[in-house]
Design a protein around this motif. Structure first.
Motif, PDB file in Angstrom:
ATOM      1  N   PRO A  18     -14.803  10.060  -2.977  1.00 19.21           N
ATOM      2  CA  PRO A  18     -13.529  10.512  -3.563  1.00 19.21           C
ATOM      3  C   PRO A  18     -13.002   9.478  -4.543  1.00 19.21           C
ATOM      4  O   PRO A  18     -13.279   8.280  -4.421  1.00 19.21           O
ATOM      5  CB  PRO A  18     -12.608  10.634  -2.342  1.00 19.21           C
ATOM      6  CG  PRO A  18     -13.224   9.742  -1.306  1.00 19.21           C
ATOM      7  CD  PRO A  18     -14.683   9.745  -1.536  1.00 19.21           C
ATOM      8  N   LEU A  19     -12.249   9.953  -5.530  1.00 18.53           N
ATOM      9  CA  LEU A  19     -11.663   9.044  -6.513  1.00 18.53           C
ATOM     10  C   LEU A  19     -10.158   9.275  -6.616  1.00 18.53           C
ATOM     11  O   LEU A  19      -9.664  10.389  -6.383  1.00 18.53           O
ATOM     12  CB  LEU A  19     -12.326   9.217  -7.882  1.00 18.53           C
ATOM     13  CG  LEU A  19     -12.070  10.507  -8.663  1.00 18.53           C
ATOM     14  CD1 LEU A  19     -10.820  10.398  -9.528  1.00 18.53           C
ATOM     15  CD2 LEU A  19     -13.273  10.838  -9.544  1.00 18.53           C
ATOM     16  N   THR A  20      -9.467   8.194  -6.937  1.00 14.11           N
ATOM     17  CA  THR A  20      -8.029   8.251  -7.205  1.00 14.11           C
ATOM     18  C   THR A  20      -7.731   7.397  -8.422  1.00 14.11           C
ATOM     19  O   THR A  20      -8.158   6.248  -8.495  1.00 14.11           O
ATOM     20  CB  THR A  20      -7.204   7.741  -6.014  1.00 14.11           C
ATOM     21  OG1 THR A  20      -7.442   8.559  -4.874  1.00 14.11           O
ATOM     22  CG2 THR A  20      -5.717   7.774  -6.341  1.00 14.11           C
ATOM     23  N   LYS A  22      -4.382   6.074 -10.446  1.00  9.47           N
ATOM     24  CA  LYS A  22      -2.962   5.981 -10.154  1.00  9.47           C
ATOM     25  C   LYS A  22      -2.078   6.095 -11.395  1.00  9.47           C
ATOM     26  O   LYS A  22      -2.453   5.649 -12.485  1.00  9.47           O
ATOM     27  CB  LYS A  22      -2.666   4.659  -9.444  1.00  9.47           C
ATOM     28  CG  LYS A  22      -3.324   4.556  -8.078  1.00  9.47           C
ATOM     29  CD  LYS A  22      -3.017   3.216  -7.421  1.00  9.47           C
ATOM     30  CE  LYS A  22      -3.698   3.130  -6.064  1.00  9.47           C
ATOM     31  NZ  LYS A  22      -3.455   1.812  -5.419  1.00  9.47           N
ATOM     32  N   PHE A  63     -10.431  18.504 -10.469  1.00  7.88           N
ATOM     33  CA  PHE A  63      -9.386  17.496 -10.321  1.00  7.88           C
ATOM     34  C   PHE A  63      -8.101  18.097  -9.771  1.00  7.88           C
ATOM     35  O   PHE A  63      -7.806  19.273  -9.989  1.00  7.88           O
ATOM     36  CB  PHE A  63      -9.086  16.820 -11.663  1.00  7.88           C
ATOM     37  CG  PHE A  63     -10.134  15.824 -12.080  1.00  7.88           C
ATOM     38  CD1 PHE A  63     -11.175  16.207 -12.909  1.00  7.88           C
ATOM     39  CD2 PHE A  63     -10.068  14.514 -11.631  1.00  7.88           C
ATOM     40  CE1 PHE A  63     -12.156  15.296 -13.281  1.00  7.88           C
ATOM     41  CE2 PHE A  63     -11.030  13.588 -12.019  1.00  7.88           C
ATOM     42  CZ  PHE A  63     -12.073  13.983 -12.838  1.00  7.88           C
ATOM     43  N   ALA A  65      -3.834  16.651  -8.632  1.00  7.74           N
ATOM     44  CA  ALA A  65      -2.892  15.533  -8.670  1.00  7.74           C
ATOM     45  C   ALA A  65      -1.742  15.846  -7.735  1.00  7.74           C
ATOM     46  O   ALA A  65      -1.344  16.993  -7.564  1.00  7.74           O
ATOM     47  CB  ALA A  65      -2.391  15.292 -10.086  1.00  7.74           C
ATOM     48  N   GLU A  66      -1.216  14.782  -7.145  1.00  8.93           N
ATOM     49  CA  GLU A  66      -0.121  14.934  -6.193  1.00  8.93           C
ATOM     50  C   GLU A  66       1.147  14.306  -6.741  1.00  8.93           C
ATOM     51  O   GLU A  66       1.186  13.107  -7.029  1.00  8.93           O
ATOM     52  CB  GLU A  66      -0.482  14.300  -4.860  1.00  8.93           C
ATOM     53  CG  GLU A  66       0.557  14.576  -3.781  1.00  8.93           C
ATOM     54  CD  GLU A  66       0.075  14.206  -2.396  1.00  8.93           C
ATOM     55  OE1 GLU A  66      -0.984  13.552  -2.302  1.00  8.93           O
ATOM     56  OE2 GLU A  66       0.760  14.558  -1.435  1.00  8.93           O
ATOM     57  N   HIS A  75      -0.574  10.684  -8.890  1.00 13.49           N
ATOM     58  CA  HIS A  75      -1.944  10.186  -8.845  1.00 13.49           C
ATOM     59  C   HIS A  75      -2.952  11.320  -9.010  1.00 13.49           C
ATOM     60  O   HIS A  75      -2.798  12.390  -8.423  1.00 13.49           O
ATOM     61  CB  HIS A  75      -2.213   9.461  -7.527  1.00 13.49           C
ATOM     62  CG  HIS A  75      -1.303   8.294  -7.287  1.00 13.49           C
ATOM     63  ND1 HIS A  75      -0.772   7.530  -8.313  1.00 13.49           N
ATOM     64  CD2 HIS A  75      -0.841   7.753  -6.126  1.00 13.49           C
ATOM     65  CE1 HIS A  75      -0.027   6.578  -7.809  1.00 13.49           C
ATOM     66  NE2 HIS A  75      -0.037   6.684  -6.480  1.00 13.49           N
ATOM     67  N   LYS A  77      -6.682  12.880  -8.429  1.00 15.51           N
ATOM     68  CA  LYS A  77      -7.678  12.771  -7.362  1.00 15.51           C
ATOM     69  C   LYS A  77      -8.798  13.784  -7.568  1.00 15.51           C
ATOM     70  O   LYS A  77      -8.618  14.827  -8.222  1.00 15.51           O
ATOM     71  CB  LYS A  77      -7.011  13.003  -5.994  1.00 15.51           C
ATOM     72  CG  LYS A  77      -5.898  12.027  -5.687  1.00 15.51           C
ATOM     73  CD  LYS A  77      -5.292  12.286  -4.325  1.00 15.51           C
ATOM     74  CE  LYS A  77      -4.175  11.284  -4.049  1.00 15.51           C
ATOM     75  NZ  LYS A  77      -3.595  11.453  -2.689  1.00 15.51           N
ATOM     76  N   LYS A  78      -9.933  13.436  -6.966  1.00 12.13           N
ATOM     77  CA  LYS A  78     -11.055  14.359  -6.911  1.00 12.13           C
ATOM     78  C   LYS A  78     -11.818  14.057  -5.634  1.00 12.13           C
ATOM     79  O   LYS A  78     -12.110  12.893  -5.346  1.00 12.13           O
ATOM     80  CB  LYS A  78     -11.942  14.225  -8.139  1.00 12.13           C
ATOM     81  CG  LYS A  78     -13.025  15.296  -8.218  1.00 12.13           C
ATOM     82  CD  LYS A  78     -13.777  15.224  -9.537  1.00 12.13           C
ATOM     83  CE  LYS A  78     -14.805  16.349  -9.602  1.00 12.13           C
ATOM     84  NZ  LYS A  78     -15.597  16.326 -10.852  1.00 12.13           N
ATOM     85  N   PRO A  79     -12.157  15.066  -4.846  1.00 13.41           N
ATOM     86  CA  PRO A  79     -12.796  14.814  -3.552  1.00 13.41           C
ATOM     87  C   PRO A  79     -14.191  14.185  -3.659  1.00 13.41           C
ATOM     88  O   PRO A  79     -14.581  13.402  -2.806  1.00 13.41           O
ATOM     89  CB  PRO A  79     -12.873  16.208  -2.920  1.00 13.41           C
ATOM     90  CG  PRO A  79     -11.885  17.028  -3.648  1.00 13.41           C
ATOM     91  CD  PRO A  79     -11.823  16.483  -5.037  1.00 13.41           C
TER      92      PRO A  79
END
Lengths: 115, 115
Positions: A18-20, A22, A63, A65-66, A75, A77-79
């Motif tokens: 997973p990637l984040t 910021k 992708f 984002a939260e 941020h 994100k991608k699983p």
């Protein structure tokens, strides 16, 4: 005044992990938030946006984002990262209360996905 | 569907020479148009934006100017280029509709090198 901070110049992640990426923002009113991706020598491609409603926004290429209002963060994100996700990512904000149409961009985060 | 074109794709100009970069949008009417500059492959700086023909807002005072002679045409100009004008110039468009966020979509960019 509105501003965006991307605290990491570069993020490294292994393919499949997973990637984040910021992003934090500052506006005087309510924000519209965006993520864009840029591949070398290309224009920016729109990934996703937050307007209102559900804090988790889903966009292109898997992708998401939260939006977190209390932490003023958005941020990306991608699983499961792909090597082809390697690119430069920009967060942007617009303060809807100012009437200003233009976006303010962060400085960008380079994502490197290793095979 | 909407498309945005920029030309030329690359340009090498001597210091003191004039500049003209062109951006056109197809498939939409009365778009908002923007010029950004990206230096050193990182952050984007908004230079100009336009909400209609002949209506130009300048974000950063400098030796560049912009014009919008037609609804879907946006031109970036300079009478005398400086070394510091080198960079990647991006044009973007958006259309404001009720309930929309005025999302910006970018062109492929022009790489300008001033020698």
């Amino acid at each position: 005044a509105q501003s965006v901070a991307q605290p990491e110049d570069q993020v490294n992640v292994a393919e499949g992990n997973p990637l984040t990426v910021k992003c934090t923002y500052s506006v005087s009113g309510n924000p519209y938030l965006f993520w864009y991706v840029q591949y070398p020598n290309r224009g920016l491609q729109f990934l996703l946006k937050y307007i209102t409603g559900d804090n988790l926004v889903k966009g292109s290429y898997g992708f998401e984002a939260e939006f977190n209002k209390s932490q003023t963060s958005f941020h990306l994100k991608k699983p499961s990262a792909l090597v082809s996700d390697s690119a430069l990512y920009f967060c942007a904000v617009r303060d809807i209360n100012t009437g200003r149409r233009a976006l303010t961009f962060g400085s960008g985060t380079r994502l490197q996905v290793q095979p | 569907s909407q498309t945005i074109h920029q030309w030329p794709a690359t340009l090498v100009q001597p210091v003191g020479s004039p500049l003209s970069l062109e951006c056109t949008v197809e498939g939409t009417s009365n778009p908002n148009l923007y010029w950004y500059r990206q230096a050193a492959g990182r952050g984007l700086q908004l230079l100009f934006y336009s909400v209609g023909i002949g209506q130009i807002s300048s974000e950063v005072p400098q030796n560049l100017s912009a014009s919008r002679p037609q609804d879907r045409q946006f031109i970036l100009s300079s009478k005398k280029l400086l070394l510091s004008d080198s960079g990647f110039y991006l044009c973007a468009w958006s259309v404001w509709t009720s309930g929309d966020t005025d999302t910006q979509y970018f062109g492929p960019g022009t790489r300008l090198t001033v020698l």
